[in-house]
Design an enzyme around this catalytic site. Structure first.
Site, short mmCIF file in Angstrom:
data_model
loop_
_atom_site.label_atom_id
_atom_site.label_comp_id
_atom_site.label_asym_id
_atom_site.label_seq_id
_atom_site.Cartn_x
_atom_site.Cartn_y
_atom_site.Cartn_z
N ARG A 240 -33.30 -92.81 -30.52
CA ARG A 240 -32.43 -91.73 -30.07
C ARG A 240 -33.23 -90.87 -29.09
O ARG A 240 -34.42 -90.61 -29.32
CB ARG A 240 -31.98 -90.85 -31.24
N GLU A 269 -26.70 -87.93 -23.08
CA GLU A 269 -26.11 -89.21 -22.67
C GLU A 269 -24.64 -88.99 -22.39
O GLU A 269 -23.97 -88.39 -23.24
CB GLU A 269 -26.29 -90.26 -23.78
N HIS A 288 -28.35 -96.91 -22.85
CA HIS A 288 -28.07 -97.11 -24.29
C HIS A 288 -27.40 -98.47 -24.54
O HIS A 288 -26.25 -98.54 -25.00
CB HIS A 288 -27.21 -95.96 -24.82
C1 DGY Z 1 -26.92 -97.42 -33.19
O1 DGY Z 1 -26.32 -98.32 -33.78
O2 DGY Z 1 -27.35 -96.43 -33.77
C2 DGY Z 1 -27.14 -97.61 -31.72
O3 DGY Z 1 -27.73 -96.57 -31.10
C3 DGY Z 1 -25.86 -98.05 -31.03
O4 DGY Z 1 -25.78 -99.38 -31.30
#
Ligand code: DGY
Length: 333
Positions: A240, A269, A288
């Site tokens: 993240r 984002e 992402h």
């Molecule tokens: C998640 O699953 O947490 C990712 O960031 C998106 O696939």
């Protein structure tokens, strides 16, 4: 005739409503309302659509907090189509007896693969090479042009030895790398050596982040973190954006304190194209895409649908984040 449960799905899922698709499976059991737009619903639109629903299937852009839950008192399950659930106030859900599920496991390989794509692209300066070639900057072969960093035989540091961290570490054996990892505790059978974070940062030529975003990990990669890394090291983040102090990373790249970075996640984002981060040197970015393969996103959608159905049936599946929610008194709608 008993009333069918009502479920709001906050985005169209892979496969649409084709027969056999995750949404078609859900539609067999519930009355569905789907947010058809590509962009997320606003908080207000989400509240409006959630009112009167028994379940929600959300993605990581939807904030599920007490305000939303209080506006939608019938909701008893929130299935998040992501492994990360930092968009959900889990204690607020638990207090209200709302089960939360996520999608672990099915996206591990895709995310680990993308981590490697970023690591290799940053190490070998692929976007710079691509841009030079397309921009007419490809001169005659020269012994010192566009030199990158070795990968085979180098030292890889994994911060956060969960499923994805492990899958990234496993892939390192093909490159004969030394793997170090740091986390809260040593993990049995992890393919690497457990070391304190400081040691990892001092020794690793690649530092790859795999911690969930929590209050404890928020902006843990700050100026002091980058100062502890080797000047020839490359930083990779596919978890993240919130774990990184982005101005500090931008400065670390600009000043040459670290050699490069590969990022799949940023703050915010989508990141505006004029964000100062994007003008930093030796940076490879992806929007992402960690879990973005058709197979993986379909499997995530299926798991999320199973989460909704389990929650509506009052069952906690193995991917329930807060199974204890089922023991809480039911809210009155
Ligand atoms: C998640 O699953 O947490 C990712 O960031 C998106 O696939």
């Amino acid at each position: 005739m008993t009333e069918r449960p009502r479920v709001f799905v906050s985005r169209v899922l892979p496969g649409g409503a084709a027969p056999g698709s995750p949404l078609a499976t859900l539609q067999e059991a519930v009355d569905l309302s789907i947010w058809e737009a590509q962009t997320p619903p606003s908080a207000e639109a989400l509240r409006t659509r959630a009112e009167g629903c028994d379940g929600l299937l959300t993605v990581l852009t939807e904030r599920i907090d007490s305000t939303l839950l209080d506006a939608a008192p019938r909701v008893r399950v929130v299935a998040n189509m992501a492994v990360g659930y930092d968009n959900i106030d889990v204690p607020a859900c638990t207090e209200r007896g709302v089960l939360v599920t996520n999608t672990p496991g099915v996206l591990t390989d895709a995310t680990a693969d993308l981590t490697w794509a970023l690591l290799l692209a940053a190490a070998r300066r692929l976007p710079e090479g691509d841009a030079a070639l397309r921009g007419g900057g490809w001169g005659p072969w020269h012994p010192t042009w566009m030199l990158g960093h070795r990968v085979s035989g180098a030292t890889l540091g994994i911060v956060g030895p969960g499923r994805i961290g492990r899958a990234v570490a496993e892939r390192a054996s093909g490159f004969r790398m030394t793997v170090l990892y740091a986390g809260r505790r040593a993990v049995p059978d992890f393919p690497g050596t457990f070391v304190p974070l400081d040691d990892l940062l001092a020794r690793a030529e690649y530092v790859s982040m795999h911690v969930p975003l929590t209050p404890e990990t928020t902006r843990m990669c700050d100026a002091a973190f980058f100062a502890r890394m080797r000047p020839d090291a490359i930083f990779v983040n596919t978890t993240r954006g919130g774990v990184v102090d982005q101005p500090a990373l931008t400065e670390a790249l600009r000043s040459g304190q670290i050699a490069g970075a590969g990022l799949d996640v940023m703050t915010p984002e989508p990141l505006p194209a004029d964000d100062p981060l994007l003008s930093a040197p030796h940076l490879v970015v992806a929007p992402h895409l960690g879990s973005a393969t058709l197979e993986t996103r379909t499997a995530m959608a299926r798991l999320a649908v199973e989460g909704v159905l389990a929650g509506l049936a009052g069952r906690a599946p193995s991917n329930a984040v807060n199974p204890e929610a089922l023991a809480m008194p039911r809210r009155r709608a």
